[in-house]
Design a protein around this motif. Structure first.
Motif, PDB file in Angstrom:
ATOM      1  N   VAL A 191       0.822  -1.211   0.000  1.00 42.20           N
ATOM      2  CA  VAL A 191       0.000   0.000   0.000  1.00 42.20           C
ATOM      3  C   VAL A 191       0.855   1.260   0.000  1.00 42.20           C
ATOM      4  O   VAL A 191       0.561   2.221  -0.733  1.00 42.20           O
ATOM      5  N   CYS A 192       1.894   1.275   0.796  1.00 40.31           N
ATOM      6  CA  CYS A 192       2.661   2.511   0.994  1.00 40.31           C
ATOM      7  C   CYS A 192       3.949   2.584   0.187  1.00 40.31           C
ATOM      8  O   CYS A 192       4.516   3.677   0.044  1.00 40.31           O
ATOM      9  N   HIS A 193       4.436   1.461  -0.305  1.00 40.32           N
ATOM     10  CA  HIS A 193       5.685   1.446  -1.083  1.00 40.32           C
ATOM     11  C   HIS A 193       5.517   0.485  -2.253  1.00 40.32           C
ATOM     12  O   HIS A 193       6.256  -0.502  -2.378  1.00 40.32           O
ATOM     13  N   ALA A 291      -3.397   5.148   5.373  1.00 38.00           N
ATOM     14  CA  ALA A 291      -3.195   4.996   3.935  1.00 38.00           C
ATOM     15  C   ALA A 291      -4.510   4.666   3.237  1.00 38.00           C
ATOM     16  O   ALA A 291      -4.777   5.143   2.120  1.00 38.00           O
ATOM     17  N   MET A 292      -5.341   3.880   3.891  1.00 40.94           N
ATOM     18  CA  MET A 292      -6.630   3.526   3.310  1.00 40.94           C
ATOM     19  C   MET A 292      -7.541   4.754   3.215  1.00 40.94           C
ATOM     20  O   MET A 292      -8.257   4.932   2.222  1.00 40.94           O
ATOM     21  N   ARG A 293      -7.510   5.586   4.243  1.00 37.29           N
ATOM     22  CA  ARG A 293      -8.302   6.825   4.200  1.00 37.29           C
ATOM     23  C   ARG A 293      -7.843   7.727   3.062  1.00 37.29           C
ATOM     24  O   ARG A 293      -8.661   8.322   2.342  1.00 37.29           O
ATOM     25  N   THR A 294      -6.533   7.840   2.895  1.00 37.89           N
ATOM     26  CA  THR A 294      -5.992   8.649   1.797  1.00 37.89           C
ATOM     27  C   THR A 294      -6.399   8.080   0.448  1.00 37.89           C
ATOM     28  O   THR A 294      -6.789   8.811  -0.474  1.00 37.89           O
ATOM     29  N   ALA A 295      -6.328   6.746   0.322  1.00 39.60           N
ATOM     30  CA  ALA A 295      -6.717   6.094  -0.928  1.00 39.60           C
ATOM     31  C   ALA A 295      -8.197   6.289  -1.215  1.00 39.60           C
ATOM     32  O   ALA A 295      -8.605   6.429  -2.381  1.00 39.60           O
ATOM     33  N   GLN A 296      -9.009   6.344  -0.180  1.00 35.91           N
ATOM     34  CA  GLN A 296     -10.442   6.563  -0.354  1.00 35.91           C
ATOM     35  C   GLN A 296     -10.712   7.955  -0.925  1.00 35.91           C
ATOM     36  O   GLN A 296     -11.570   8.135  -1.805  1.00 35.91           O
ATOM     37  N   ASP A 316     -10.679  -2.299  -4.836  1.00 35.42           N
ATOM     38  CA  ASP A 316     -10.295  -3.667  -4.493  1.00 35.42           C
ATOM     39  C   ASP A 316      -9.134  -3.678  -3.504  1.00 35.42           C
ATOM     40  O   ASP A 316      -9.107  -4.472  -2.555  1.00 35.42           O
ATOM     41  N   SER A 317      -8.171  -2.799  -3.749  1.00 28.40           N
ATOM     42  CA  SER A 317      -7.024  -2.713  -2.835  1.00 28.40           C
ATOM     43  C   SER A 317      -7.456  -2.290  -1.441  1.00 28.40           C
ATOM     44  O   SER A 317      -6.994  -2.831  -0.433  1.00 28.40           O
ATOM     45  N   ASN A 318      -8.361  -1.320  -1.386  1.00 34.00           N
ATOM     46  CA  ASN A 318      -8.863  -0.861  -0.087  1.00 34.00           C
ATOM     47  C   ASN A 318      -9.635  -1.953   0.643  1.00 34.00           C
ATOM     48  O   ASN A 318      -9.535  -2.096   1.868  1.00 34.00           O
ATOM     49  N   CYS A 319     -10.423  -2.735  -0.094  1.00 26.15           N
ATOM     50  CA  CYS A 319     -11.171  -3.830   0.535  1.00 26.15           C
ATOM     51  C   CYS A 319     -10.233  -4.864   1.141  1.00 26.15           C
ATOM     52  O   CYS A 319     -10.451  -5.359   2.254  1.00 26.15           O
ATOM     53  N   THR A 320      -9.168  -5.176   0.397  1.00 30.38           N
ATOM     54  CA  THR A 320      -8.184  -6.125   0.920  1.00 30.38           C
ATOM     55  C   THR A 320      -7.500  -5.573   2.156  1.00 30.38           C
ATOM     56  O   THR A 320      -7.324  -6.274   3.159  1.00 30.38           O
ATOM     57  N   THR A 321      -7.120  -4.298   2.097  1.00 36.51           N
ATOM     58  CA  THR A 321      -6.455  -3.674   3.246  1.00 36.51           C
ATOM     59  C   THR A 321      -7.363  -3.668   4.461  1.00 36.51           C
ATOM     60  O   THR A 321      -6.934  -3.995   5.583  1.00 36.51           O
ATOM     61  N   LEU A 322      -8.631  -3.317   4.270  1.00 34.58           N
ATOM     62  CA  LEU A 322      -9.569  -3.284   5.387  1.00 34.58           C
ATOM     63  C   LEU A 322      -9.752  -4.677   5.993  1.00 34.58           C
ATOM     64  O   LEU A 322      -9.796  -4.825   7.225  1.00 34.58           O
ATOM     65  N   MET A 323      -9.835  -5.684   5.141  1.00 33.99           N
ATOM     66  CA  MET A 323     -10.002  -7.037   5.644  1.00 33.99           C
ATOM     67  C   MET A 323      -8.802  -7.459   6.484  1.00 33.99           C
ATOM     68  O   MET A 323      -8.951  -8.044   7.571  1.00 33.99           O
ATOM     69  N   LEU A 324      -7.602  -7.172   6.029  1.00 37.67           N
ATOM     70  CA  LEU A 324      -6.411  -7.545   6.784  1.00 37.67           C
ATOM     71  C   LEU A 324      -6.279  -6.737   8.072  1.00 37.67           C
ATOM     72  O   LEU A 324      -5.773  -7.247   9.073  1.00 37.67           O
ATOM     73  N   ILE A 325      -6.742  -5.499   8.059  1.00 33.46           N
ATOM     74  CA  ILE A 325      -6.766  -4.709   9.298  1.00 33.46           C
ATOM     75  C   ILE A 325      -7.680  -5.374  10.323  1.00 33.46           C
ATOM     76  O   ILE A 325      -7.348  -5.458  11.517  1.00 33.46           O
ATOM     77  N   VAL A 326      -8.823  -5.869   9.869  1.00 32.45           N
ATOM     78  CA  VAL A 326      -9.751  -6.555  10.783  1.00 32.45           C
ATOM     79  C   VAL A 326      -9.113  -7.833  11.326  1.00 32.45           C
ATOM     80  O   VAL A 326      -9.203  -8.136  12.521  1.00 32.45           O
TER      81      VAL A 326
END
Length: 427
Positions: A191-193, A291-296, A316-326
């Motif tokens: 996400v960040c790099h 990073a997810m908020r910025t991407a949104q 799609d990237s944000n959904c994956t990131t949110l799932m892994l955060i959970v």
């Protein structure tokens, strides 16, 4: 510095702090039990006639100073809590975990699902499942079938209890903790790099990382296979002679000294299994959320500019990131309490005694139980938050469920194209 008998065993997610090692004890218990080294023991078959015997309750016996001369599970755990949790509830959790994590492995091992992220998720599912499978036979025998009050024998059974209930589950649980950290680091790089991800987050590198984690977890627990010795003894138990297992530390541990051995082991565990991974995961979760908020925000701009393709990839990237955060958040909710009690145990054993170990035993038993409860939750998270996982699961196990391969799912529109740092993580 802790005295030798102040150290307690905490080796696995199913273990607690109640078992205090008392080296070199050879004691006759009045009116209840006689312990004699087997090699020096001979007796007349009618010797029991001269022994005065009385039935102690488990509380009476376990509150005595000699409660751990031989292996007796009743005295190792707060039995009023352990029996219902591990004897009656754990079998259902074992069945649920085995089914759920097997389904995770089956779904994520499909060819179109094989990505670096999914490989780590599969390894986590396997480690969590093995953490429960190895001690399961003993949990059934001791708690479900009510044999916890019996002295365990022969020596090989005692060794199997030690390995399967303490050492091996701790090894797999340690690996699971480090895999969770690796997953968060991997997602942070994606996400960040993103440019770095093309080099560092490839499938060969991820597989090597999994092998290194497995080896490190094994080496961390390797001394636990050899630090205990179980010596056969003959004892009078409930009015008859019974061969039992006497627990003692291995000579090489005494050569190092108990303090040096246990301080080294617990210090490593606190730093590299609890403190550093949990702290790092909290930091990475915060960074990923930002990073997810910025991407949104960027996605909303792309949507206004009618750049639908880029907008969809970012979604799609944000959904994956949110799932892994959970996933990481659930992990932290059950692991941080165990880390706190472990750190308090170190302080209480080395600096100043601050723990009431009766309360600590109950707390660690409950927190370890919630770790087990958390194992099947990941399957629900994947099904609830990953469209790709849901669709693959339906195709495999629900008759008549067929997903369109022409753009209806992001996995089919991306699987035949070149792998990039974005579509590697789409679940």
């Amino acid at each position: 510095m802790a005295a030798p008998n102040e150290w307690t065993d905490y080796f696995s997610p199913e273990q607690n702090y109640s078992k205090t090692f008392k080296p070199g004890i050879d004691i006759t218990f009045p009116n209840d039990i006689i312990d004699v080294p087997r090699l020096n023991y001979s007796f007349n078959e009618n010797a029991t006639d001269s022994l005065e015997y009385s039935n102690f309750t488990s509380e009476d016996y376990c509150s005595s100073n000699h409660s751990h001369v031989y292996l007796n599970v009743t005295c190792e755990f707060p039995i009023n809590y352990a029996e219902p949790m591990y004897g009656y509830i754990a079998p259902f959790l074992l069945a649920t975990t085995t089914v759920a994590n097997t389904l995770i492995v089956v779904v994520l091992s499909r060819r179109h699902m094989r990505t670096p992220t999914n490989v780590v998720l599969m390894a986590m599912a396997l480690c969590d499942m093995f953490t429960m499978l190895f001690p399961a036979p003993w949990l059934f025998y001791m708690y479900t079938f009510g044999n916890h009050y019996k002295p365990l024998s022969p020596v090989r059974a005692c060794q199997a209890w030690h390995y399967m209930n303490e050492v091996i589950p701790a090894m797999f649980h340690t690996a699971s903790i480090w895999l969770t950290l690796a997953l968060a680091v991997q997602r942070y790089i994606y996400v960040c790099h993103a440019p770095v991800a093309r080099t560092w987050c490839t499938m060969p590198r991820v597989k090597k990382c999994l092998i290194y984690i497995g080896i490190a977890a094994f080496l961390h627990q390797l001394p636990r296979f050899f630090d205990h010795q179980y010596v056969p003894h003959v004892t009078v138990w409930r009015g008859h002679f019974e061969e039992v297992c006497r627990v003692q530390m291995a000579p090489w541990v005494h050569t190092l000294s108990l303090d040096a051995y246990f301080i080294t082991y617990f210090a490593f565990r606190v730093l590299f299994v609890h403190l550093i991974p949990c702290t790092s995961l909290v930091v990475l979760n915060v960074l990923l959320f930002r990073a997810m908020r910025t991407a949104q925000i960027n996605r909303q701009k792309l949507f206004k500019e009618n750049r639908k393709s880029e907008c969809k990839r970012l979604r799609d990237s944000n959904c994956t990131t949110l799932m892994l955060i959970v996933v990481v958040t659930v992990f932290l909710m059950v692991e941080i309490p165990v880390a706190v009690v472990t750190i308090l145990h170190i302080i209480s054993s080395t600096l100043v005694e601050i723990l009431d170990y009766h309360i600590a035993n109950i707390l660690i038993l409950i927190t370890n139980f919630f770790i087990i409860v958390s194992y099947p939750i990941n399957f629900a998270i994947y099904c609830g938050m990953s469209r790709q996982f849901r669709e693959t699961f339906k195709e495999l196990f629900i008759r008549g469920a067929v997903t369109s391969r022409n753009g209806g799912s992001s996995r089919y529109s991306l699987v035949n194209g070149p792998r990039t740092c974005t579509n590697e993580t789409v679940l």
